[in-house]
Design an enzyme around this catalytic site. Structure first.
Site, short mmCIF file in Angstrom:
data_model
loop_
_atom_site.label_atom_id
_atom_site.label_comp_id
_atom_site.label_asym_id
_atom_site.label_seq_id
_atom_site.Cartn_x
_atom_site.Cartn_y
_atom_site.Cartn_z
CG PHE A 140 -34.17 12.73 -1.99
CD1 PHE A 140 -33.43 11.92 -2.83
CD2 PHE A 140 -35.33 13.32 -2.49
CE1 PHE A 140 -33.84 11.68 -4.15
CE2 PHE A 140 -35.75 13.08 -3.80
CZ PHE A 140 -35.00 12.25 -4.62
CG ASP A 225 -36.22 19.84 1.01
OD1 ASP A 225 -37.45 19.71 1.09
OD2 ASP A 225 -35.53 19.24 0.17
CE LYS A 254 -41.83 13.91 -1.01
NZ LYS A 254 -42.07 12.73 -1.81
C1 LIG Z 1 -37.13 16.38 1.24
C2 LIG Z 1 -37.39 16.27 -0.23
N1 LIG Z 1 -36.96 17.24 -1.05
C3 LIG Z 1 -37.18 17.19 -2.37
C4 LIG Z 1 -37.86 16.14 -2.95
C5 LIG Z 1 -38.09 16.12 -4.44
O1 LIG Z 1 -39.44 16.34 -4.71
P1 LIG Z 1 -40.03 15.96 -6.17
O2 LIG Z 1 -39.95 14.49 -6.31
O3 LIG Z 1 -41.44 16.51 -6.13
O4 LIG Z 1 -39.20 16.70 -7.16
C6 LIG Z 1 -38.33 15.11 -2.14
C7 LIG Z 1 -39.03 13.94 -2.73
O5 LIG Z 1 -39.07 12.86 -2.18
C8 LIG Z 1 -38.09 15.17 -0.74
O6 LIG Z 1 -38.51 14.20 0.08
#
Ligand SMILES: Cc1ncc(COP(=O)(O)O)c(C=O)c1O
Length: 406
Positions: A140, A225, A254
Site C-alpha cells: 500500500f 516506504d 503518519k
Molecule cells: C505504507 C504506506 N504508504 C503510504 C500510505 C499513504 O499515506 P496517506 O494516507 O497519508 O496518503 C499509507 C497509509 O496507510 C501506508 O501505510
C-alpha cells in the site's frame, strides 16, 4: 451549546461523501491512549489513528508546540525558508543518515515525490526512457494516481481509468521474482520493510539487503516506504535499520507530526538538485505549524526514550498475542509484528471486521489488515498495563468465535 450525537450523525449522513464506512460514533476528545465519544464513553486506542498518533492524544509536548507556533507563525508557503522546517530537515537527516528532505502533507504525496524524483534522476542523466518502477503485490503506497499505481491491490485501481503505465508488481518477499523483473530499464524499486495494510508482513530475512544489491547492480533507486513503519514504530527510527540497509529514498508521514498532517521524502545528497526549481513543490508542505509539531514528536522520542520503550513493549505485546493465538488455536493462525506494529491472523472463514466491532463495543479500538488480520498500531507511549486491558478484551472476544470447518 454543543450539538447532540444524533444531530452530528444527521449532518454527517447528509454532507459527507460516503467513501468511508463509519460506525455511528462521534469522537470528541482524547487523552493518552484513550478516546472519548460524544456520549462520554471511553475507548482504548490500539490503532492510533492508523499508526499516526505516536504520542497518543493531547500530548502536552505537541499541544505546547502547536499552540506556541500558532501564536507565532502558521504558514508562509515555500517562498521563504522557515525556522521550524529547516530545523526539522536537519533532525531527519541526522536520524535517517540521508541528507536531503522534501516536505509535503501526506504519505501518498511523499511517495509521489519519490516516484517523480526517481524518474527525473534518470532523465537528467540522459536516460529519459528509464521510467519503470517495480512494486510488490499486497503493498500500500497511497491513493493519488501515482501512489495508487504502485499500490499492489487491484481493488484500489478499479474504476479510475488508465493506471499510470510502467509500474509493475511482483510477489512480496520473493527475491528471485524481483531479480527477474529488475533490469537496466528499472528506474526504482519501492518496498515497505513490513507490509502494513497487506497484513503486517515483515520482510523475510535477507530480502531487503537482496533488493539493495539488485538495485545497485543495475543502477535503479531503492525507495523504502516507511510511512507506517517509520518514526520509531519498529523500535528503531526507521524499520529498514533492522536490516542494515541504506535506501536511496525514504518516504515518511503518519507518525511524524503525531497527527498534524505532514509528509517527507528524505533522500541521499546526490539527489539535492534532481528536482530543479519549478519541477515539483507543495504549498503547505513543511509549513512552520506542521514542522513544529514534528519537532515536538522527535524531541519526545529522545526525552522519553521511546525507541527502547517500543522495543520492550512491542516484544511483550507480540508474545502475549502469540500466547492468545495459541490459546484460541481453532480460530487463530498466529501473531507477528515488529515493535508496536503487530498483527494477529485469524483462520480462514473468520471475519476480522466482526472481531473489530465486538471489541469496539467493549471499548477497545483496533484496525484490520489484509484479508483476515487484526492490526494493532497503538500510540508508542502505551504502557504494559494498557496493553493488558486490550489483551483481556481480545481474549474474551476470541473465546466467542466458532471454528469454521475447512
Ligand atoms: C505504507 C504506506 N504508504 C503510504 C500510505 C499513504 O499515506 P496517506 O494516507 O497519508 O496518503 C499509507 C497509509 O496507510 C501506508 O501505510
Amino acid at each position: 451549546m454543543s450539538a447532540s450525537t444524533a444531530d452530528l450523525l444527521g449532518l454527517a449522513g447528509k454532507h459527507l461523501l460516503r467513501n468511508y464506512k463509519q460506525p455511528p460514533l462521534v469522537m470528541t476528545r482524547g487523552e493518552g491512549c484513550w478516546l472519548y465519544d460524544t456520549e462520554g464513553k471511553r475507548y482504548l486506542d490500539l490503532y492510533g489513528g492508523i499508526a499516526v498518533c505516536a504520542l497518543g492524544h493531547a500530548h502536552p509536548a505537541i499541544a505546547r508546540a502547536v499552540s506556541e507556533q500558532a501564536a507565532r507563525l502558521v504558514h508562509i508557503a515555500n517562498y521563504f525558508y522557515n525556522d521550524q522546517q529547516v530545523r526539522l530537515a536537519a533532525e531527519l537527516a541526522r536520524r535517517t543518515g540521508l541528507e536531503r528532505v522534501f516536505f509535503c502533507n501526506s504519505g501518498a504525496e511523499a511517495n509521489e515525490a519519490a516516484l517523480k524524483l526517481a524518474r527525473r534522476y534518470h532523465h537528467n542523466r540522459g536516460d529519459a526512457e528509464r521510467v519503470n518502477v517495480v512494486a510488490t503485490w499486497g503493498s500500500f503506497h497511497g491513493r493519488t494516481m501515482g501512489a495508487v499505481a504502485m499500490t499492489g491491490k487491484k481493488a484500489y485501481w478499479e474504476g479510475f481509468g488508465h493506471r499510470l503505465p510502467n509500474v509493475s508488481h511482483v510477489a512480496y518477499g520473493d527475491l528471485d521474482a524481483m531479480a527477474r523483473r529488475v533490469n537496466d530499464q528499472t528506474a526504482a524499486v519501492i518496498i515497505e520493510p513490513v507490509q502494513g495494510e497487506g497484513g503486517v508482513l515483515p520482510a523475510p530475512e535477507g530480502y531487503l539487503a537482496g533488493l539493495r544489491a539488485l538495485c545497485d547492480k543495475v543502477g535503479a533507486l531503492l525507495i523504502v516506504d516507511e510511512i507506517q513503519t517509520g518514526v520509531g514504530r519498529s523500535g528503531r527510527f526507521l524499520a529498514i535499520e533492522h536490516a542494515g540497509v541504506k535506501p536511496d529514498i525514504v518516504s515518511l508521514a503518519k507518525g511524524l507530526a503525531g497527527g498534524v498532517p505532514i509528509g517527507a521524502m528524505v533522500c541521499k545528497e546526490q539527489f539535492a538538485d534532481t528536482l530543479p526549481p519549478g519541477s515539483h513543490g507543495s504549498t503547505f508542505g513543511g509549513n512552520p505549524f506542521a514542522a513544529a509539531a514534528a519537532l515536538a514528536v522527535l524531541e519526545t522520542l529522545d526525552s522519553a526514550a521511546l525507541l527502547d520503550h517500543v522495543t520492550a513493549t512491542g516484544a511483550y505485546f507480540v508474545a502475549q498475542l502469540s500466547a492468545l493465538a495459541q490459546k484460541h488455536a481453532t480460530v487463530c493462525e498466529g501473531a507477528r509484528g515488529v515493535g508496536l506494529l503487530c498483527g494477529l491472523a485469524l483462520k480462514p472463514g473468520q471475519d476480522p471486521q466482526a472481531v473489530l466491532k465486538t471489541l469496539r463495543d467493549r471499548g477497545v479500538l483496533i484496525a484490520t489488515a489484509g484479508d483476515r488480520v487484526l492490526r494493532f498500531a497503538p500510540p508508542l507511549i502505551i504502557t504494559k498495563a494498557e496493553l493488558d486491558e486490550g489483551l483481556a478484551a481480545l481474549d474474551a472476544v476470541l473465546a466467542t468465535l466458532k471454528p469454521v470447518a475447512p
